[in-house]
Design an enzyme around this catalytic site. Structure first.
Site, PDB file in Angstrom:
ATOM      1  N   GLY A 162       0.823  -1.437   0.002  1.00  0.00           N
ATOM      2  CA  GLY A 162       0.162  -0.427   0.162  1.00  0.00           C
ATOM      3  C   GLY A 162       0.382   1.108  -0.396  1.00  0.00           C
ATOM      4  O   GLY A 162       1.887   1.138   0.505  1.00  0.00           O
TER       5      GLY A 162
ATOM      6  N   HIS B 249      -3.951   1.424   8.421  1.00  0.00           N
ATOM      7  CA  HIS B 249      -2.192   2.050   8.434  1.00  0.00           C
ATOM      8  C   HIS B 249      -2.264   2.998   7.143  1.00  0.00           C
ATOM      9  O   HIS B 249      -1.967   3.816   7.248  1.00  0.00           O
ATOM     10  CB  HIS B 249      -1.457   0.938   7.927  1.00  0.00           C
ATOM     11  CG  HIS B 249      -0.125   1.130   7.029  1.00  0.00           C
ATOM     12  ND1 HIS B 249       1.137   0.332   8.400  1.00  0.00           N
ATOM     13  CD2 HIS B 249       0.754   1.622   6.487  1.00  0.00           C
ATOM     14  CE1 HIS B 249       2.153   1.183   8.208  1.00  0.00           C
ATOM     15  NE2 HIS B 249       1.580   1.951   7.206  1.00  0.00           N
ATOM     16  N   GLU B 250      -2.998   2.326   6.089  1.00  0.00           N
ATOM     17  CA  GLU B 250      -2.699   3.626   4.687  1.00  0.00           C
ATOM     18  C   GLU B 250      -4.006   4.585   5.196  1.00  0.00           C
ATOM     19  O   GLU B 250      -2.861   5.833   4.600  1.00  0.00           O
ATOM     20  CB  GLU B 250      -3.509   2.813   3.440  1.00  0.00           C
ATOM     21  CG  GLU B 250      -2.031   1.549   2.892  1.00  0.00           C
ATOM     22  CD  GLU B 250      -0.381   1.816   2.857  1.00  0.00           C
ATOM     23  OE1 GLU B 250      -0.663   2.778   2.578  1.00  0.00           O
ATOM     24  OE2 GLU B 250      -0.245   1.335   3.198  1.00  0.00           O
TER      25      GLU B 250
ATOM     26  N   GLN C 199       3.123  10.035   1.412  1.00  0.00           N
ATOM     27  CA  GLN C 199       4.235   9.056   1.612  1.00  0.00           C
ATOM     28  C   GLN C 199       5.314   9.308   0.628  1.00  0.00           C
ATOM     29  O   GLN C 199       6.757   8.871   0.071  1.00  0.00           O
ATOM     30  CB  GLN C 199       4.300   7.709   1.329  1.00  0.00           C
ATOM     31  CG  GLN C 199       4.318   7.615   2.679  1.00  0.00           C
ATOM     32  CD  GLN C 199       3.002   5.567   2.641  1.00  0.00           C
ATOM     33  OE1 GLN C 199       2.573   5.446   1.965  1.00  0.00           O
ATOM     34  NE2 GLN C 199       4.491   4.958   3.263  1.00  0.00           N
TER      35      GLN C 199
ATOM     36  N   CYS D 248       6.569   0.065   7.912  1.00  0.00           N
ATOM     37  CA  CYS D 248       5.670   1.142   7.252  1.00  0.00           C
ATOM     38  C   CYS D 248       7.617   1.595   5.468  1.00  0.00           C
ATOM     39  O   CYS D 248       8.699   1.200   6.229  1.00  0.00           O
ATOM     40  CB  CYS D 248       5.504   2.355   7.876  1.00  0.00           C
ATOM     41  SG  CYS D 248       5.048   3.812   6.657  1.00  0.00           S
ATOM     42  N   LEU D 249       7.210   1.343   4.409  1.00  0.00           N
ATOM     43  CA  LEU D 249       8.191   2.519   3.470  1.00  0.00           C
ATOM     44  C   LEU D 249       8.247   3.119   3.737  1.00  0.00           C
ATOM     45  O   LEU D 249       9.721   3.602   3.569  1.00  0.00           O
ATOM     46  CB  LEU D 249       7.410   2.548   2.422  1.00  0.00           C
ATOM     47  CG  LEU D 249       7.104   1.343   1.686  1.00  0.00           C
ATOM     48  CD1 LEU D 249       5.729   1.217   0.140  1.00  0.00           C
ATOM     49  CD2 LEU D 249       7.942   0.159   1.442  1.00  0.00           C
TER      50      LEU D 249
ATOM     51  N   HIS E 146      -2.553   7.722   7.283  1.00  0.00           N
ATOM     52  CA  HIS E 146      -1.254   8.432   6.311  1.00  0.00           C
ATOM     53  C   HIS E 146      -1.699   9.262   6.143  1.00  0.00           C
ATOM     54  O   HIS E 146      -0.973  11.025   5.400  1.00  0.00           O
ATOM     55  CB  HIS E 146      -0.144   8.384   5.044  1.00  0.00           C
ATOM     56  CG  HIS E 146       0.318   7.156   5.550  1.00  0.00           C
ATOM     57  ND1 HIS E 146       1.990   7.050   6.039  1.00  0.00           N
ATOM     58  CD2 HIS E 146       1.318   5.082   5.841  1.00  0.00           C
ATOM     59  CE1 HIS E 146       2.172   6.518   6.470  1.00  0.00           C
ATOM     60  NE2 HIS E 146       1.804   5.212   5.712  1.00  0.00           N
TER      61      HIS E 146
HETATM   62 ZN    ZN Z   1       3.266   3.534   6.200  1.00  0.00          ZN
END
Ligand code: ZN
Length: 179
Positions: A49, A145-146, A54, A103-104, A149
């Site tokens: 995701g 989670h997504e 991000q 998380c990226l 953001h």
């Molecule tokens: Zn994340």
């Protein structure tokens, strides 16, 4: 196509509340290009995701693509690439459960986060048509989670105990059952 830089924790955009997209923007070349960049970036990073903030675009837009099969979360069902515009989450009745989230934007770390496991998601697709999904389990966690953001929230904000934050390569020694 363009793989964009994924900004990391500490970048102010990750702490901003992202703005909703207007319907008219959905058909704009800029947004189409942005979504394509998000897909390219997500696939290159090997994530499931990605939210627009991000890649330093504070817009309420996120993509999710879950290949299914064996993953770091065990055996999971798949979800084809889907774009969510201005998504909202409604918590439905049910228990919470925890997963080791990564998380990226927080590379190298994993945190054990408990979240509600039964939710309803409402959003628009890229044509402005409504999407409504009822989700359970890992999928409920991934979507929360997504979409966090989009409100400037990172999973580390939801840690109940800082001992539940570990380096990814130390995960095998983390005894989640102790908590
Ligand atoms: Zn994340």
């Amino acid at each position: 196509m363009a793989v964009r830089e994924i900004i990391r924790m500490g970048h102010p955009t990750l702490r901003q509340v992202a703005r909703p997209l207007e319907l008219a923007e959905l058909s704009s070349p800029r947004i189409a290009e942005l979504v394509q960049d998000m897909v390219d970036t997500l696939r290159q990073a090997g994530g499931i995701g990605l939210a627009a903030p991000q890649i330093n675009e504070p817009l309420r837009l996120a993509i999710i693509e879950i290949p299914g099969g064996a993953s770091r979360y065990g055996e999971t069902p798949s979800m084809p690439l889907t774009v969510f515009v201005n998504p909202e989450i409604e918590l439905l009745e049910g228990d919470s459960a925890g997963y080791w989230e990564g998380c990226l934007s927080v590379p190298g770390l994993r945190g054990f986060i408990e979240r509600p496991q039964h939710i309803r998601v409402r959003a628009l697709d890229m044509n402005g048509a409504p999407i409504e999904l009822e989700l359970h389990g890992l999928f409920a966690t991934v979507f929360q989670h997504e979409f966090d953001h989009l409100d400037g929230t990172l999973y580390v904000d939801r840690l109940k105990d800082s001992r539940l934050l570990v380096f990814e390569d130390m995960l095998h020694t983390a005894l989640v059952d102790d908590f």
